[in-house]
Design an enzyme around this catalytic site. Structure first.
Site: not given
Ligand code: DGP
Length: 115
Positions: A31-32, A88, A94-96, A101, A103
């Site tokens: 995760d970033i 999520n 909070g799904q973004s 995915h 976690h």
């Molecule tokens: P959620 O809130 O469940 O939708 O989590 C999305 C996650 O994805 C969040 O923890 C940050 C991660 N994320 C978003 N954009 C990127 C990206 O471009 N690269 C990586 N490695 N992670 C990302």
């Protein structure tokens, strides 16, 4: 592939990521914005927006591999004392990123309930 989807672009290699698992139907990458010493996103290669769109007539291969990947990543990362898997789903969760995915978080004591 959804052309405007960040995670589809990670699957295709158009956006770089620290990939820790690659299988036939699933990949895993760090995760970033890590919330724990291990924080990896495990995703189907195929674009499915959210887990509530799961279709058992179509999606079983990646669903099974999602959990196989979680087992392997947990083992590779030494998470023998415990880890957490989170989906999520939808705006209130909070799904973004609208690409399924899971976690996997571990490497520290995780609190409950989540925020
Ligand atoms: P959620 O809130 O469940 O939708 O989590 C999305 C996650 O994805 C969040 O923890 C940050 C991660 N994320 C978003 N954009 C990127 C990206 O471009 N690269 C990586 N490695 N992670 C990302």
């Amino acid at each position: 592939m959804a052309t405007d989807c960040i995670f589809c672009k990670i699957v295709s290699g158009d956006i770089p990521a620290d990939i820790v698992y690659e299988g036939d139907h699933v990949i895993g990458f760090r995760d970033i914005n890590a919330q724990a010493p291990t924080h990896v996103q495990i995703i189907p290669r195929e674009h499915v927006a959210k887990i509530s769109d799961f279709d058992p007539s179509r999606d079983t291969a990646w669903l099974v591999e999602l959990f196989q990947a979680a087992q392997k990543i947990a083992s590779d990362e030494g998470l023998d004392k415990g880890f957490r898997l989170v989906f999520n789903n939808g705006a209130l969760s909070g799904q973004s990123v609208l690409h399924v995915h899971m976690h996997i978080l571990g490497g520290r004591q995780l609190s409950w309930p989540p925020g």
